[in-house]
Design a protein around this motif. Structure first.
Motif, PDB file in Angstrom:
ATOM      1  N   LYS A  86       0.910  -1.225   0.029  1.00  0.00           N
ATOM      2  CA  LYS A  86      -0.139   0.029   0.062  1.00  0.00           C
ATOM      3  C   LYS A  86       0.733   1.281  -0.165  1.00  0.00           C
ATOM      4  O   LYS A  86       0.507   2.174  -0.340  1.00  0.00           O
ATOM      5  N   GLU A  87       1.990   1.315   0.962  1.00  0.00           N
ATOM      6  CA  GLU A  87       2.796   2.476   0.757  1.00  0.00           C
ATOM      7  C   GLU A  87       3.385   2.912  -0.438  1.00  0.00           C
ATOM      8  O   GLU A  87       3.846   4.119  -0.601  1.00  0.00           O
ATOM      9  N   TYR A  88       3.392   1.836  -1.207  1.00  0.00           N
ATOM     10  CA  TYR A  88       4.015   2.294  -2.751  1.00  0.00           C
ATOM     11  C   TYR A  88       2.931   2.405  -3.860  1.00  0.00           C
ATOM     12  O   TYR A  88       3.045   2.586  -4.871  1.00  0.00           O
ATOM     13  N   HIS A  89       1.572   2.430  -3.187  1.00  0.00           N
ATOM     14  CA  HIS A  89       0.445   2.685  -4.118  1.00  0.00           C
ATOM     15  C   HIS A  89       0.505   1.716  -4.960  1.00  0.00           C
ATOM     16  O   HIS A  89      -0.267   1.972  -6.303  1.00  0.00           O
ATOM     17  N   ILE A  90       0.683   0.418  -4.791  1.00  0.00           N
ATOM     18  CA  ILE A  90       0.556  -0.684  -5.684  1.00  0.00           C
ATOM     19  C   ILE A  90      -0.809  -1.455  -5.104  1.00  0.00           C
ATOM     20  O   ILE A  90      -0.935  -1.695  -4.048  1.00  0.00           O
ATOM     21  N   ARG A  91      -1.652  -1.600  -6.011  1.00  0.00           N
ATOM     22  CA  ARG A  91      -2.708  -2.286  -5.918  1.00  0.00           C
ATOM     23  C   ARG A  91      -2.554  -3.879  -6.137  1.00  0.00           C
ATOM     24  O   ARG A  91      -2.074  -4.422  -7.347  1.00  0.00           O
ATOM     25  N   VAL A  92      -2.941  -4.956  -5.403  1.00  0.00           N
ATOM     26  CA  VAL A  92      -2.665  -6.187  -5.701  1.00  0.00           C
ATOM     27  C   VAL A  92      -4.106  -7.061  -5.620  1.00  0.00           C
ATOM     28  O   VAL A  92      -4.915  -6.841  -4.366  1.00  0.00           O
ATOM     29  N   ASN A 115      -8.126  -2.976  -4.200  1.00  0.00           N
ATOM     30  CA  ASN A 115      -6.957  -3.592  -3.402  1.00  0.00           C
ATOM     31  C   ASN A 115      -7.393  -4.881  -2.570  1.00  0.00           C
ATOM     32  O   ASN A 115      -8.394  -4.491  -1.625  1.00  0.00           O
ATOM     33  N   GLY A 116      -6.721  -5.907  -2.867  1.00  0.00           N
ATOM     34  CA  GLY A 116      -7.016  -6.940  -1.878  1.00  0.00           C
ATOM     35  C   GLY A 116      -8.368  -7.673  -2.388  1.00  0.00           C
ATOM     36  O   GLY A 116      -9.068  -8.381  -1.570  1.00  0.00           O
ATOM     37  N   VAL A 117      -8.682  -7.654  -3.621  1.00  0.00           N
ATOM     38  CA  VAL A 117     -10.100  -8.058  -4.143  1.00  0.00           C
ATOM     39  C   VAL A 117      -9.949  -9.288  -4.982  1.00  0.00           C
ATOM     40  O   VAL A 117      -8.852  -9.498  -5.844  1.00  0.00           O
ATOM     41  N   PHE A 118     -10.895 -10.232  -4.903  1.00  0.00           N
ATOM     42  CA  PHE A 118     -10.793 -11.469  -5.404  1.00  0.00           C
ATOM     43  C   PHE A 118     -11.995 -11.249  -6.538  1.00  0.00           C
ATOM     44  O   PHE A 118     -12.814 -11.154  -6.236  1.00  0.00           O
ATOM     45  N   PHE A 119     -11.493 -11.290  -7.848  1.00  0.00           N
ATOM     46  CA  PHE A 119     -12.608 -11.110  -9.222  1.00  0.00           C
ATOM     47  C   PHE A 119     -12.843 -12.732  -9.712  1.00  0.00           C
ATOM     48  O   PHE A 119     -11.796 -13.517  -9.674  1.00  0.00           O
TER      49      PHE A 119
END
Length: 243
Positions: free
Chosen positions: A160-166, A206-210
């Motif tokens: 999150k601190e790098y503004h990267i969404r996973v 972020n942190g979501v399962f599709f």
């Protein structure tokens, strides 16, 4: 806006299907082990696609060097690679650590970007217990889908601190060389792959399962909590991305 997109396992199956849908109007790097196959697939996809040969379990530094030569930043990293493991070590190295190490080594290029993990059926992930046993095929496949979900939860929080969404995505059943049953499938399309990567309304997820329809899936938050993810994965993840 034209994106820079890196797709591991992009020479076949799910990765290739999504690369095909994106290659018309985005810059794509597809990664695979087989040089001849990869170059042929990149040629099929056209001028916006570059192939890089790499074994993600052992060749990360060379891969990073080649990606840096092509892209100054990565908008989306799609982790689609994987193998049918014959033993525990193969499973850990190729189906968990390769993803983690790829993210870790590409971190400087990913700032503000998106990481998407291709994973298994959400129903199976919900009902299969998290277990460290890998004595047979069923146990190894169960280990993969649960631990990749743990990895998604873990990375989504610490990056999150790098503004990267996973996030994670189940693409449905798609023809590939991965397993005997997938080799006999007729479907070669991942219909929602492009949308999940490019849809502006999903940019802050972020942190979501599709699932295969692009809908959000609710996973058991106690089973797949950050604290549990960190505790279980500590055995495997030797490098802390927060350092």
């Amino acid at each position: 806006m034209k994106q820079n997109i890196v797709i591991t396992g992009g020479t076949s199956g799910v990765g290739f299907s999504i690369a095909k849908d994106l290659s018309i109007d985005h810059n794509i790097i597809i990664i695979g082990r087989n040089k001849t196959k990869g170059e042929l697939q990149a040629e099929k996809l056209g001028k916006n696609v570059t192939f890089i040969q790499a074994d993600l379990a052992s060749d990360i530094s060379n891969l990073v060097y080649k990606i840096n030569a092509r892209f100054k930043n990565i908008d989306t990293l799609l982790l689609s690679s994987g193998i049918m493991p014959e033993n525990k070590n193969d499973n850990i190295s190729n189906n968990l650590m390769s993803h983690y190490n790829t993210v870790n080594n590409l971190l400087p290029l990913l700032n503000g970007g998106n990481v998407l993990l291709i994973t298994g059926n959400p129903h199976a992930i919900d009902i299969i217990p998290i277990c460290e046993q890998q004595g047979n095929y069923i146990e190894r496949m169960s280990w993969v889908v649960t631990h990749k979900t743990l990895l998604m939860v873990y990375l989504s929080q610490i990056l999150k601190e790098y503004h990267i969404r996973v996030n994670s995505f189940f693409p449905g059943d798609v023809k590939s060389d991965l397993m005997p049953y997938t080799q006999n499938l007729s479907n070669t399309r991942v219909l929602m792959g492009r949308n999940i990567i490019l849809d502006e309304s999903l940019k802050e997820k972020n942190g979501v399962f599709f699932d295969q329809d692009g809908s959000e899936v609710t996973v058991n938050k106690n089973k797949y909590s950050f604290n549990r993810s960190e505790k279980i994965l500590t055995e495997y993840l030797k490098v802390d991305l927060r350092q």
